[in-house]
Structures are given as C-alpha cells and as structure tokens.
Write a protein that holds these residues in place. Sequence first.
Motif, PDB file in Angstrom:
ATOM      1  N   GLN A  43      88.796  12.416 -53.050  1.00 18.46           N
ATOM      2  CA  GLN A  43      87.580  12.819 -52.350  1.00 18.46           C
ATOM      3  C   GLN A  43      86.511  13.345 -53.303  1.00 18.46           C
ATOM      4  O   GLN A  43      85.442  13.742 -52.872  1.00 18.46           O
ATOM      5  CB  GLN A  43      87.910  13.893 -51.297  1.00 18.46           C
ATOM      6  N   LEU A  45      83.421  13.648 -55.529  1.00 20.76           N
ATOM      7  CA  LEU A  45      82.125  12.968 -55.446  1.00 20.76           C
ATOM      8  C   LEU A  45      81.564  12.625 -56.826  1.00 20.76           C
ATOM      9  O   LEU A  45      80.802  11.682 -56.980  1.00 20.76           O
ATOM     10  CB  LEU A  45      81.129  13.852 -54.682  1.00 20.76           C
ATOM     11  N   ARG A  46      81.926  13.402 -57.836  1.00 24.69           N
ATOM     12  CA  ARG A  46      81.496  13.147 -59.208  1.00 24.69           C
ATOM     13  C   ARG A  46      82.701  13.310 -60.127  1.00 24.69           C
ATOM     14  O   ARG A  46      82.810  14.277 -60.875  1.00 24.69           O
ATOM     15  CB  ARG A  46      80.373  14.129 -59.614  1.00 24.69           C
ATOM     16  N   VAL A 224      85.726  15.637 -46.063  1.00 25.63           N
ATOM     17  CA  VAL A 224      85.049  15.478 -47.359  1.00 25.63           C
ATOM     18  C   VAL A 224      84.104  16.661 -47.591  1.00 25.63           C
ATOM     19  O   VAL A 224      84.041  17.216 -48.695  1.00 25.63           O
ATOM     20  CB  VAL A 224      84.273  14.141 -47.425  1.00 25.63           C
ATOM     21  N   ALA A 236      79.242  17.674 -59.044  1.00 26.82           N
ATOM     22  CA  ALA A 236      78.435  17.524 -57.840  1.00 26.82           C
ATOM     23  C   ALA A 236      77.503  18.712 -57.639  1.00 26.82           C
ATOM     24  O   ALA A 236      76.318  18.557 -57.326  1.00 26.82           O
ATOM     25  CB  ALA A 236      79.341  17.355 -56.624  1.00 26.82           C
ATOM     26  N   ILE A 260      76.535  15.186 -49.923  1.00 27.18           N
ATOM     27  CA  ILE A 260      77.403  14.002 -49.972  1.00 27.18           C
ATOM     28  C   ILE A 260      76.558  12.735 -49.918  1.00 27.18           C
ATOM     29  O   ILE A 260      76.778  11.784 -50.682  1.00 27.18           O
ATOM     30  CB  ILE A 260      78.420  14.021 -48.815  1.00 27.18           C
ATOM     31  N   TYR A 261      75.561  12.724 -49.035  1.00 26.79           N
ATOM     32  CA  TYR A 261      74.714  11.533 -48.894  1.00 26.79           C
ATOM     33  C   TYR A 261      73.896  11.287 -50.157  1.00 26.79           C
ATOM     34  O   TYR A 261      73.743  10.145 -50.596  1.00 26.79           O
ATOM     35  CB  TYR A 261      73.795  11.683 -47.679  1.00 26.79           C
ATOM     36  N   ARG A 264      76.605   9.996 -52.905  1.00 25.99           N
ATOM     37  CA  ARG A 264      77.365   8.758 -52.720  1.00 25.99           C
ATOM     38  C   ARG A 264      76.874   7.863 -51.594  1.00 25.99           C
ATOM     39  O   ARG A 264      77.483   6.825 -51.323  1.00 25.99           O
ATOM     40  CB  ARG A 264      78.841   9.100 -52.468  1.00 25.99           C
ATOM     41  N   SER A 267      78.772   5.809 -47.638  1.00 22.03           N
ATOM     42  CA  SER A 267      80.188   5.606 -47.951  1.00 22.03           C
ATOM     43  C   SER A 267      80.865   6.890 -48.436  1.00 22.03           C
ATOM     44  O   SER A 267      82.086   7.027 -48.358  1.00 22.03           O
ATOM     45  CB  SER A 267      80.353   4.506 -49.000  1.00 22.03           C
ATOM     46  N   GLY A 268      80.062   7.840 -48.933  1.00 19.52           N
ATOM     47  CA  GLY A 268      80.628   9.098 -49.407  1.00 19.52           C
ATOM     48  C   GLY A 268      81.338   9.887 -48.328  1.00 19.52           C
ATOM     49  O   GLY A 268      82.263  10.647 -48.611  1.00 19.52           O
ATOM     50  N   TYR A 269      80.895   9.697 -47.076  1.00 23.14           N
ATOM     51  CA  TYR A 269      81.525  10.425 -45.975  1.00 23.14           C
ATOM     52  C   TYR A 269      82.961   9.960 -45.714  1.00 23.14           C
ATOM     53  O   TYR A 269      83.711  10.627 -44.988  1.00 23.14           O
ATOM     54  CB  TYR A 269      80.707  10.264 -44.695  1.00 23.14           C
ATOM     55  N   GLN A 271      85.101   9.057 -48.311  1.00 23.85           N
ATOM     56  CA  GLN A 271      85.890   9.154 -49.533  1.00 23.85           C
ATOM     57  C   GLN A 271      87.324   9.562 -49.176  1.00 23.85           C
ATOM     58  O   GLN A 271      87.534  10.544 -48.466  1.00 23.85           O
ATOM     59  CB  GLN A 271      85.300  10.212 -50.468  1.00 23.85           C
TER      60      GLN A 271
END
Length: 312
Positions: A43, A45-46, A224, A236, A260-261, A264, A267-269, A271
């Motif tokens: 999960q 993000l970075r 997430v 992040a 998150i948006y 990513r 699609s980040g939601y 992860q």
Amino acid sequence: MDESEYESLPTERVTVHLAAGALAGVMEHCVMYPVDCVKTRMQSLRPHPNAIYRNMHHAFKSMVTREGLLTPFRGINVVALGAGPAHALYFSTYEATKKFINGNQTTYNPLSHGLAGVCATVFHDGAMNPIEVVKQRMQVYGSPYRSVLHCVRTVVRDEGVRAFYRSYTTQLSMNIPFQTLHFTVYEFTRETMNPTRGYDPKTHVVAGATAGAVAAALTTPLDVAKTLLNTQERGAVAIVGKPEGHAVYVSGMLTAFRSIYRLRGFSGYFQGLRARVLYQMPSCAICWSVYEFFKHFLQFAETEAEYELSPV
C-alpha cells in the motif's frame, strides 16, 4: 453435542464471549501477521526502489532475502498483546448488542447485526488504534525503530500521544462499513448454509472467508488512507504533507484522500487490493472458526459444571 444442544446453550455469558473473543483475536492476528506486513508494504504510495514489488510472493521473498528472515514478523509482539483485549471487547459488545436489539430471536436480522457491528467497532478500534500505529510503523520499509518500545517512545516524544489516534476517525470510517458488511454477510451466509444455526466448523470457515472478502474489497480505499495516516510514509508526506510545528504530517481523512489522488491518481485508492482481500479471507475464517469453537467449548464446559454442582 448435537446442533439442538449447541443452540440451547446460554449465549448471554459475557465471560464466555470475552474469553472466546480474546483467543480468536490473538490467533487471527498472529497467524496472518506476515500477510498483513506484505499488505502494508504494497500500500506504499512512494516506495523505496528496493521496496517495489510485483506481487505478494515477490514482496515476501524480497523482504526475507534483503532484510532478514524475521522482517515479516516485526511488531508481532505488540499485536499479540493488544489483539486479545481488543477482540474481547469486539465480540462481547457484538453479542450483547445483537441480543439487546434482537431479543431472543435467532433468525437472520440484518439490522440488528449491522447495528451490533457498529457498536463493536467503536470499542474495538478505541483499543486497537494505537496498536495499529505501532504495528504499521514497524512494518514499513526502512523503519527507523529498533523495537516496539523504541517506536512508542519516539512517537510520543516527536509527535505526542495524539499521533496514536491520528487515524482514528479514518479507522472508524473504514471499519464501521467494513464491520457492518462483515457481520451482515457472515450471518447471512451462516443462515443460508446452516439454517439450524448449530455448531458447524465448515460453515464458520466459509461464512467468515466470504464476509472478509466482500468487506475488504469494498473498503480498500479507506484502508489505504488509514495506512498513510498511520505510517506517515516519508516519501509521500514530503510531497503532500502540511507543517505541524517543526515537522510535516498528513492528518485527517479528507487530506489523506486528496494526498493519495495527487500521488497515484484514482488507482492509488486500490493499492494492495489483492493483498487485502487475500489477507482478510483467511483472517476472518480463522477468527470466526476459533471464536465459535471456543464459545461452543466454554459454554459447554460451564453448563456441564453447573449441572454437576446443581442439587439432584
């Protein structure tokens, strides 16, 4: 003991629900802990270049080979200590609320199960949220904490006690729909497979796995966001965080969703969706089957003891 005897056992004993719930919680979290660790990593993000994973198998293999055999178990001790009391509150509150709303009826009632799930979640998350914060900070790649105690001391010193509840509103926002779905689907599947509602291990396993999969898939975006708030992932936070004193943090559910948006996209939601579903299916199956077994065993033991002590 046959099914009719199981259903006739008294189910209002709080001690039985507390003990069975505690045992189920410890078993569930400890058995599934490595999968939970993989889910947290996926999960990210970075992620660090050494922590970019193609799938769950690749993630687990990379963690073990690059970071050590025990890496997937970092933080399991705090979960083992905290899951027992949290799940004791969880199941005892659920059973008591369900009985209060439903009375003596044993038929499927989605309203009572859903409301009981909401009440259970409030108590469970109040006890479990600090455990989740420590656990997920121990799980992330490059965690700076030497031990659970070091993590707790560092968080209190640098961020204050409120850091342990920074994700609480998100946790509730996620777990209330998750647990409402979870309990409702579990009870519906159980009623469909076993209308007599007797003790049946196969039913509890299948119903638990089904409930876990449905609830996990539908609430992944919230999970997430919770992970970001708990871990305050450095890569992040450096991009999207806001200053609080001398440090930068992501705080609040809406801020987490916007972050998150930005990082990513849509699609980040989702992860770690597959990892979350594959974690929750066996996790809920273990939890329900262990809980129902110990509830069955402890209730039967108490009933037998009372029968032996009663005057003839």
